[in-house]
Design a protein around this motif. Structure first.
Motif, PDB file in Angstrom:
ATOM      1  N   VAL A  61       0.514  -1.596  -0.173  1.00  0.00           N
ATOM      2  CA  VAL A  61       0.319  -0.040  -0.356  1.00  0.00           C
ATOM      3  C   VAL A  61       0.726   1.487  -0.067  1.00  0.00           C
ATOM      4  CG1 VAL A  61      -1.161   1.298   1.095  1.00  0.00           C
ATOM      5  CG2 VAL A  61      -1.998  -1.056   1.197  1.00  0.00           C
ATOM      6  N   ASN A  62       0.654   1.901  -0.678  1.00  0.00           N
ATOM      7  CA  ASN A  62       1.886   3.182  -1.247  1.00  0.00           C
ATOM      8  C   ASN A  62       1.047   4.307   0.036  1.00  0.00           C
ATOM      9  OD1 ASN A  62       3.350   2.417  -2.800  1.00  0.00           O
ATOM     10  ND2 ASN A  62       1.764   2.855  -4.107  1.00  0.00           N
ATOM     11  N   ARG A  63       1.679   5.623   0.589  1.00  0.00           N
ATOM     12  CA  ARG A  63       0.707   6.379   0.890  1.00  0.00           C
ATOM     13  C   ARG A  63       0.616   8.140   0.331  1.00  0.00           C
ATOM     14  NH1 ARG A  63       2.646   7.054   6.960  1.00  0.00           N
ATOM     15  NH2 ARG A  63       2.498   4.971   6.492  1.00  0.00           N
ATOM     16  N   THR A  64      -0.592   8.749   0.092  1.00  0.00           N
ATOM     17  CA  THR A  64      -0.954   9.094  -0.337  1.00  0.00           C
ATOM     18  C   THR A  64      -0.426  10.581   0.324  1.00  0.00           C
ATOM     19  OG1 THR A  64      -3.101  10.365   0.376  1.00  0.00           O
ATOM     20  CG2 THR A  64      -2.524   8.602  -0.975  1.00  0.00           C
ATOM     21  N   GLN A  65      -0.638  11.888  -0.248  1.00  0.00           N
ATOM     22  CA  GLN A  65       0.061  13.789   0.263  1.00  0.00           C
ATOM     23  C   GLN A  65      -1.599  13.752   0.523  1.00  0.00           C
ATOM     24  OE1 GLN A  65       2.552  14.591   2.242  1.00  0.00           O
ATOM     25  NE2 GLN A  65       3.353  12.425   1.147  1.00  0.00           N
ATOM     26  N   ILE A  66      -2.458  13.091   0.722  1.00  0.00           N
ATOM     27  CA  ILE A  66      -3.868  13.318   1.392  1.00  0.00           C
ATOM     28  C   ILE A  66      -4.089  13.126   2.611  1.00  0.00           C
ATOM     29  CG2 ILE A  66      -6.839  12.627   1.362  1.00  0.00           C
ATOM     30  CD1 ILE A  66      -5.886  12.208  -2.140  1.00  0.00           C
ATOM     31  N   ALA A  79      -1.625   9.939   4.552  1.00  0.00           N
ATOM     32  CA  ALA A  79      -0.678  10.139   4.641  1.00  0.00           C
ATOM     33  C   ALA A  79      -0.699  10.448   6.413  1.00  0.00           C
ATOM     34  CB  ALA A  79      -0.317  12.116   4.320  1.00  0.00           C
ATOM     35  N   CYS A  80      -2.176  11.230   6.978  1.00  0.00           N
ATOM     36  CA  CYS A  80      -2.084  11.130   8.216  1.00  0.00           C
ATOM     37  C   CYS A  80      -4.366  10.848   7.978  1.00  0.00           C
ATOM     38  CB  CYS A  80      -1.671  12.016   8.679  1.00  0.00           C
ATOM     39  SG  CYS A  80      -2.216  13.248  10.171  1.00  0.00           S
ATOM     40  N   ALA A  81      -4.692  11.190   9.899  1.00  0.00           N
ATOM     41  CA  ALA A  81      -5.873  10.739   9.756  1.00  0.00           C
ATOM     42  C   ALA A  81      -5.930  11.959  10.201  1.00  0.00           C
ATOM     43  CB  ALA A  81      -6.675   9.976  10.165  1.00  0.00           C
ATOM     44  N   ILE A  82      -7.296  12.883  10.345  1.00  0.00           N
ATOM     45  CA  ILE A  82      -7.279  13.659  11.083  1.00  0.00           C
ATOM     46  C   ILE A  82      -8.930  13.070  12.162  1.00  0.00           C
ATOM     47  CG2 ILE A  82      -8.625  15.470  12.162  1.00  0.00           C
ATOM     48  CD1 ILE A  82      -6.545  17.060   9.979  1.00  0.00           C
ATOM     49  N   ARG A  84      -7.186   0.907  16.209  1.00  0.00           N
ATOM     50  CA  ARG A  84      -7.003  -0.435  16.816  1.00  0.00           C
ATOM     51  C   ARG A  84      -6.927  -1.033  16.057  1.00  0.00           C
ATOM     52  NH1 ARG A  84      -8.338  -5.004  17.727  1.00  0.00           N
ATOM     53  NH2 ARG A  84     -10.950  -4.801  17.007  1.00  0.00           N
ATOM     54  N   ARG A  85      -8.284  -0.560  15.008  1.00  0.00           N
ATOM     55  CA  ARG A  85      -8.097  -1.775  13.325  1.00  0.00           C
ATOM     56  C   ARG A  85      -7.357  -0.725  12.429  1.00  0.00           C
ATOM     57  NH1 ARG A  85     -14.746  -2.448  13.105  1.00  0.00           N
ATOM     58  NH2 ARG A  85     -14.849  -3.002  15.008  1.00  0.00           N
ATOM     59  N   MET A  86      -6.465   0.187  12.978  1.00  0.00           N
ATOM     60  CA  MET A  86      -6.106   1.012  11.412  1.00  0.00           C
ATOM     61  C   MET A  86      -4.278   0.722  12.113  1.00  0.00           C
ATOM     62  SD  MET A  86      -7.041   4.693  11.061  1.00  0.00           S
ATOM     63  CE  MET A  86      -5.768   5.029  10.058  1.00  0.00           C
ATOM     64  N   GLY A  87      -4.123  -0.050  12.859  1.00  0.00           N
ATOM     65  CA  GLY A  87      -2.754  -0.148  12.904  1.00  0.00           C
ATOM     66  C   GLY A  87      -1.603  -0.649  12.322  1.00  0.00           C
ATOM     67  N   TRP A  88      -2.374  -1.655  11.163  1.00  0.00           N
ATOM     68  CA  TRP A  88      -1.996  -1.972  10.011  1.00  0.00           C
ATOM     69  C   TRP A  88      -1.363  -1.338   8.969  1.00  0.00           C
ATOM     70  CZ3 TRP A  88      -3.289  -1.801   5.022  1.00  0.00           C
ATOM     71  CH2 TRP A  88      -4.562  -1.714   5.253  1.00  0.00           C
ATOM     72  N   THR A  89      -2.368   0.074   8.599  1.00  0.00           N
ATOM     73  CA  THR A  89      -1.632   0.821   7.887  1.00  0.00           C
ATOM     74  C   THR A  89       0.011   1.526   8.088  1.00  0.00           C
ATOM     75  OG1 THR A  89      -3.317   2.848   8.739  1.00  0.00           O
ATOM     76  CG2 THR A  89      -4.047   1.051   7.297  1.00  0.00           C
ATOM     77  N   GLY A  90      -0.183   1.921   9.214  1.00  0.00           N
ATOM     78  CA  GLY A  90       1.011   2.943   9.882  1.00  0.00           C
ATOM     79  C   GLY A  90       0.211   4.327   9.642  1.00  0.00           C
ATOM     80  N   VAL A  91      -0.706   4.604   9.399  1.00  0.00           N
ATOM     81  CA  VAL A  91      -1.361   5.820   8.974  1.00  0.00           C
ATOM     82  C   VAL A  91      -1.526   6.565  10.770  1.00  0.00           C
ATOM     83  CG1 VAL A  91      -2.971   7.424   8.437  1.00  0.00           C
ATOM     84  CG2 VAL A  91      -2.727   5.729   6.840  1.00  0.00           C
ATOM     85  N   PRO A  92      -0.177   7.869  11.185  1.00  0.00           N
ATOM     86  CA  PRO A  92      -1.045   8.079  12.107  1.00  0.00           C
ATOM     87  C   PRO A  92      -1.765   8.787  11.965  1.00  0.00           C
ATOM     88  CG  PRO A  92       1.187   9.614  10.519  1.00  0.00           C
ATOM     89  CD  PRO A  92       0.196   8.909   9.340  1.00  0.00           C
ATOM     90  N   THR A 139       3.494  15.908  12.478  1.00  0.00           N
ATOM     91  CA  THR A 139       3.611  14.794  11.830  1.00  0.00           C
ATOM     92  C   THR A 139       3.963  14.099  10.656  1.00  0.00           C
ATOM     93  OG1 THR A 139       1.600  14.635  13.324  1.00  0.00           O
ATOM     94  CG2 THR A 139       1.941  12.823  11.706  1.00  0.00           C
ATOM     95  N   LEU A 140       3.527  15.322   9.739  1.00  0.00           N
ATOM     96  CA  LEU A 140       4.153  14.425   8.106  1.00  0.00           C
ATOM     97  C   LEU A 140       5.525  15.216   7.871  1.00  0.00           C
ATOM     98  CD1 LEU A 140       0.323  16.442   6.570  1.00  0.00           C
ATOM     99  CD2 LEU A 140       1.048  13.234   7.229  1.00  0.00           C
ATOM    100  N   GLY A 141       6.535  15.921   8.683  1.00  0.00           N
ATOM    101  CA  GLY A 141       7.726  16.403   8.429  1.00  0.00           C
ATOM    102  C   GLY A 141       7.624  17.041   7.560  1.00  0.00           C
ATOM    103  N   LEU A 142       6.974  17.823   7.588  1.00  0.00           N
ATOM    104  CA  LEU A 142       6.779  19.780   6.664  1.00  0.00           C
ATOM    105  C   LEU A 142       7.129  20.694   7.320  1.00  0.00           C
ATOM    106  CD1 LEU A 142       2.119  19.111   4.930  1.00  0.00           C
ATOM    107  CD2 LEU A 142       4.790  18.136   4.162  1.00  0.00           C
ATOM    108  N   CYS A 143       7.316  21.448   6.492  1.00  0.00           N
ATOM    109  CA  CYS A 143       8.214  22.701   6.895  1.00  0.00           C
ATOM    110  C   CYS A 143       7.542  23.610   6.295  1.00  0.00           C
ATOM    111  CB  CYS A 143       9.590  22.449   7.171  1.00  0.00           C
ATOM    112  SG  CYS A 143      10.160  22.713   5.273  1.00  0.00           S
ATOM    113  N   ASP A 144       6.945  24.773   6.621  1.00  0.00           N
ATOM    114  CA  ASP A 144       7.119  25.949   6.251  1.00  0.00           C
ATOM    115  C   ASP A 144       5.204  26.366   5.096  1.00  0.00           C
ATOM    116  OD1 ASP A 144       9.301  27.523   7.317  1.00  0.00           O
ATOM    117  OD2 ASP A 144      10.112  26.760   5.271  1.00  0.00           O
TER     118      ASP A 144
END
Length: 132
Positions: A2-7, A53-56, A71-79, A120-125
Motif C-alpha cells: 500500500v502506498n502513502r498519498t499526500q492526502i 498521509a495522516c488521519a484527523i 486500533r483497527r488502522m494499526g496495520w496501515t501505519g497512518v498517523p 506529523t508529516l515532516g512538513l516545513c513552512d
C-alpha cells in the motif's frame, strides 16, 4: 504493498466540522478527503491501493469510535491526530500510548492543528491560516 498519498483523511460525524477542516487544510495547501464515520473510512481503506498521509479523527462517533478506529488502522501505519470535545485525561493518555500523533480539543485552534500536521508529516513552512 500500500502506498502513502499526500492526502489527509478527516473522519468526523459532524458535517460542519468536516467542511471546516477541509477548508482549513486547503488554505495551507493540503488536500483532504472527508468521511462521515469510521465505517466509511475503513471501507475505503480496505479496498484502497494507497493510504492517506495522516488521519484527523473525531474521538467520539456513533458506531466505531476513534480509539477503536485507531486500533483497527494499526496495520496501515497512518498517523492519527484525534479531535474531541471531551478532554478526558485517561482517554488522552490511552490514545497517545497507542501511538496517536496528536490529541486536540474542540473548539479547535487551527494554528495548533497546522503545527501538529507539520510535525506529523515532516512538513516545513506551511502557510499560516486564520481559519478556525
Amino acid at each position: 504493498m500500500v502506498n502513502r498519498t499526500q492526502i489527509v483523511a478527516v473522519v468526523d460525524d459532524d458535517e460542519s466540522v468536516r467542511r471546516a477542516l477541509k477548508r482549513l487544510l486547503r488554505s495551507v495547501g493540503i488536500e483532504a478527503e472527508t468521511f462521515p464515520g469510521s465505517e466509511a473510512f475503513l471501507g475505503t481503506l480496505s479496498s484502497a491501493t494507497s493510504v492517506p498521509a495522516c488521519a484527523i479523527v473525531d474521538l467520539q462517533m456513533p458506531g466505531i469510535d476513534g480509539l477503536e478506529l485507531q486500533r483497527r488502522m494499526g496495520w496501515t501505519g497512518v498517523p492519527i491526530i484525534f479531535l474531541t470535545a471531551n478532554d478526558d485525561s485517561a482517554v488522552r493518555v490511552k490514545a497517545l500510548a497507542q501511538g496517536a500523533a496528536g490529541f486536540l480539543t474542540k473548539p479547535l485552534d487551527g494554528a495548533i492543528l497546522i503545527r501538529t500536521l507539520q510535525t506529523t508529516l515532516g512538513l516545513c513552512d506551511l502557510p499560516q491560516s486564520d481559519s478556525p
